[in-house]
Design an enzyme around this catalytic site. Structure first.
Site, short mmCIF file in Angstrom:
data_model
loop_
_atom_site.label_atom_id
_atom_site.label_comp_id
_atom_site.label_asym_id
_atom_site.label_seq_id
_atom_site.Cartn_x
_atom_site.Cartn_y
_atom_site.Cartn_z
N GLU A 237 0.87 -1.19 0.00
CA GLU A 237 0.00 0.00 0.00
C GLU A 237 0.89 1.22 0.00
OE1 GLU A 237 -2.09 -0.17 3.70
OE2 GLU A 237 -3.38 -1.81 3.05
N LYS A 239 2.42 4.51 1.60
CA LYS A 239 2.62 4.96 2.98
C LYS A 239 2.35 6.46 3.00
CE LYS A 239 5.65 4.92 6.91
NZ LYS A 239 5.43 6.29 7.30
N ARG A 244 -2.42 9.36 11.47
CA ARG A 244 -3.15 8.10 11.58
C ARG A 244 -4.41 8.33 12.40
NH1 ARG A 244 -0.88 2.80 12.28
NH2 ARG A 244 -2.57 1.31 11.91
N ARG A 259 -3.61 8.49 17.39
CA ARG A 259 -2.79 7.39 17.92
C ARG A 259 -2.67 7.43 19.42
NH1 ARG A 259 2.72 6.02 15.10
NH2 ARG A 259 3.08 5.18 17.16
N GLU A 287 -5.49 7.01 7.33
CA GLU A 287 -4.58 8.14 7.53
C GLU A 287 -5.22 9.40 6.93
OE1 GLU A 287 -1.21 7.42 8.76
OE2 GLU A 287 -0.05 9.10 8.01
N PHE A 326 -7.51 2.14 5.06
CA PHE A 326 -6.83 0.94 4.59
C PHE A 326 -7.18 -0.30 5.41
CE2 PHE A 326 -3.59 3.73 6.71
CZ PHE A 326 -3.50 3.06 7.92
N ARG A 404 3.78 -3.55 17.38
CA ARG A 404 4.64 -3.35 16.24
C ARG A 404 5.30 -4.69 15.98
NH1 ARG A 404 6.65 1.43 14.50
NH2 ARG A 404 6.44 2.54 16.45
N LYS A 410 7.30 -1.19 6.95
CA LYS A 410 7.26 0.08 6.22
C LYS A 410 8.59 0.27 5.53
CE LYS A 410 8.22 2.46 10.53
NZ LYS A 410 7.66 3.23 11.61
P1 AMP Z 1 6.54 5.87 10.68
O1 AMP Z 1 5.95 7.24 10.70
O2 AMP Z 1 7.64 5.77 9.69
O3 AMP Z 1 6.89 5.29 12.00
O4 AMP Z 1 5.43 4.91 10.07
C1 AMP Z 1 4.34 4.47 10.79
C2 AMP Z 1 3.14 5.27 10.42
O5 AMP Z 1 2.84 5.13 9.06
C3 AMP Z 1 1.88 4.83 11.06
O6 AMP Z 1 1.70 5.30 12.34
C4 AMP Z 1 0.82 5.40 10.13
O7 AMP Z 1 0.45 6.67 10.62
C5 AMP Z 1 1.54 5.60 8.86
N1 AMP Z 1 0.94 4.97 7.69
C6 AMP Z 1 0.96 5.59 6.50
N2 AMP Z 1 0.41 4.82 5.58
C7 AMP Z 1 0.01 3.67 6.17
C8 AMP Z 1 -0.62 2.49 5.70
N3 AMP Z 1 -0.95 2.31 4.41
N4 AMP Z 1 -0.85 1.50 6.61
C9 AMP Z 1 -0.51 1.66 7.92
N5 AMP Z 1 0.08 2.76 8.40
C10 AMP Z 1 0.35 3.76 7.55
#
Ligand code: AMP
Length: 549
Positions: A237, A239, A244, A259, A287, A326, A404, A410
């Site tokens: 998907e 990102k 969120r 969150r 998101e 999503f 997690r 990611k």
């Molecule tokens: P990070 O900010 O790098 O720690 O990535 C985690 C965050 O990615 C999550 O808390 C979500 O807010 C965000 N996120 C963005 N796109 C998605 C997605 N398709 N599925 C799940 N989380 C996502």
């Protein structure tokens, strides 16, 4: 509440989970329904159920003033007690003065009667009288201590909701997983406990409006071997670079939770309206992203929309948002977190009709053991559309709130980079055993002194390392354990995914997945980044995660 207090004290004194669970379970079995549902809620440190919007709304000052009226105490002693325990309940509890002589008039607290008094306080304007009445009814210091702890919202006996749920399962011989799941679905551990005793956990309804935790992803490094993707089948998907949010829609009510499980509905009225127009009851994960026309905007645009109680029409126009969904966690009476992702995705597609501010996030099925090129192409397409990178999710993954794991990954490029200076080096391993390839690096502290922040092993070519090794040997300063300290001259640009507070390094921060981007021959050590820059990146990261600074 005497036995409640004694049980708390006994639990606080035990370190082991199993013992704590056994003590709780025995106590639970001894209670009737009304006392049982109240007591289990109290053990999670809350006066009310999670799904309950009410709060007691009393501050410490009200509690201290009520104790002063009910019992009277030496103010200096209260100060001393507080410094010793760091907790209001433990500090005030010993001043209890049981109304022995007035036995005829005094009331006795039970979990059920205390719960009823809490309800009165939550609804009352003047709360002091209710608090005083509760304190006067306390019979001993232990009871008073724990009753106050419930009022301040923190029992501090090493129990989490999960452990209380496990004790409920143990008490009534139910499956612990089923109980935990029911607690999440119903948002009231009290109601779940009664259902567990009666054996009808399956009848509990999904409680819309009570927030649940978010499933999180682990980072994988762009260009690594993508080993985690070799088992199972995966979906990719985009990102999104936004906020969120979980959405709960039931009847006319729509709520958005951040969150941190705060209700942020008011900040995104256009999303709430779009969700309200979709028929049915459901819980979604997605998101919120700033988007103008067809263009997705970077996170910084969203900043203006964060934590707004009211959003002026100009701002709505200036920074329009879309909620990209999503995942679907519940639909009607079905709680879906134990269904595989592909099933949840199907339900999502069946239920949600996209509209102006509501979109369904697209996904792609990856081929089995995908080649890096396949991932990088998806990555580039996502970046081209203005997203941060891609998420990779195992098709069979269940939804694990608050966890997690390796079910969701990611893939993104670094959070940011820092210019740092190498202060110590170590001999490498394997084919790098004869070169100095492990570098400890530092940023400049507030006082100008260098402070270490991390260690990197990867990113430079063999040729670069081979060239640096004699330089380091020629500029040796001393030793620190295995490491050779060197003159702080070599400046590196390092990239990383996450910055976090840590005792590991002198700077008080550590970098996750640091890797060297390049040697900055062009930069003198005097110009490396400072701890202020580190703090700035850290704060920006928290803001982007919707976490308090
Ligand atoms: P990070 O900010 O790098 O720690 O990535 C985690 C965050 O990615 C999550 O808390 C979500 O807010 C965000 N996120 C963005 N796109 C998605 C997605 N398709 N599925 C799940 N989380 C996502």
């Amino acid at each position: 509440m005497l036995r409640f207090g004694q049980t708390c004290a006994a639990i606080a004194a035990r370190a082991g989970k199993i013992e704590k669970i056994a003590l709780l379970a025995e106590y639970f079995r001894s209670l009737d329904d009304a006392n049982l549902s109240a007591a289990v809620r109290f053990f999670t440190g809350n006066p009310f159920a999670a799904r309950d919007d009410r709060s007691l709304g009393i501050g410490w000052r009200t509690i201290v003033a009520a104790a002063r009226n009910a019992w009277g105490f030496d103010e200096a002693q209260l100060g001393a007690n507080y410094r010793e325990h760091g907790d209001l309940g433990a500090a005030l509890g010993p001043f209890v003065r049981a109304a022995m002589d007035l036995a005829l008039f005094s009331e006795t607290l039970t979990p059920a009667s205390l719960y009823a008094l809490f309800e009165e306080i939550a609804n009352a304007r003047g709360k002091a009288a209710g608090v005083e009445r509760i304190l006067r009814a306390c019979a001993d210091a232990t009871e008073a201590t724990y009753v106050i702890k419930i009022m301040t919202g923190d029992l501090r006996i090493g129990l989490r909701e999960g452990l209380v749920a496990d004790a409920v399962a143990a008490a009534f011989e139910r499956d612990a997983h089923e109980v935990r799941r029911a607690v999440m679905a119903a948002g009231d551990i009290g109601a779940v406990t009664i259902a567990a005793r009666e054996g009808n956990l399956g009848d509990l309804r999904v409680a819309y409006g009570s927030p649940i935790g978010f499933m999180l992803a682990s980072p994988i490094i762009y260009g690594s071997d993508y080993r985690d993707l070799r088992t199972g089948t995966w979906l990719a998907e985009e990102k999104f670079d936004g906020i969120r949010a979980h959405a709960h829609k039931a009847g006319k009510s729509v709520k958005l939770f951040s969150r941190t499980l705060n209700d942020v509905t008011q900040s995104y009225p256009e999303v709430a309206a779009a969700l309200g127009a979709v028929p049915g009851n459901f819980m979604l994960d997605g998101e919120i992203v700033a988007k103008r026309g067809e263009s997705v905007l970077p996170f910084r645009y969203l900043q203006a929309r964060l934590q707004r109680k009211t959003v002026e029409p100009e701002l709505l126009k200036e920074v329009p948002v879309s909620y990209f969904v999503f995942d679907m966690l519940a639909s009607g009476d079905d709680f879906l977190i134990d269904e595989p992702l592909v099933v949840r995705r199907e339900r999502l597609a069946e239920t949600i009709v996209a509209s102006g501010h509501l979109e369904i996030a697209r996904f792609t099925r990856l081929s089995k053991t995908p080649a890096p090129e396949e991932l990088h192409e998806l990555f580039d397409t996502a970046r081209g559309r203005g997203h941060e990178g891609i998420m990779l999710k195992r098709s069979e993954s269940l939804y694990h709130p608050g966890r997690r794991g390796k079910w969701w990954l990611k893939l993104k490029r670094e959070l940011s980079t820092l210019d740092v200076v190498v202060v110590a080096v170590e001999w490498g391993h394997g084919k790098r055993a004869k070169v100095l390839s492990d570098y400890t690096f530092a940023v400049r502290g507030k006082d100008g002194v260098l402070r270490t922040i991390g260690k990197a092993y990867s990113g430079l070519t063999d040729a670069e390392i081979a060239e640096l090794t004699p330089w380091f040997l020629a500029h040796k300063r001393g030793r620190r354990g295995h490491a050779i300290t060197v003159e702080p001259k070599i400046v590196l640009e390092v990239a990383f995914d996450i910055i976090q507070p840590s005792d590991l390094h002198e700077s008080g921060f550590a970098l996750r997945f640091p890797r060297i981007v390049r040697i900055r021959d062009d930069k003198p050590a005097a110009e490396i980044d400072s701890i202020d820059r580190v703090e700035e990146i850290y704060r920006a990261m928290l803001a982007r995660e919707g976490l308090p600074a």
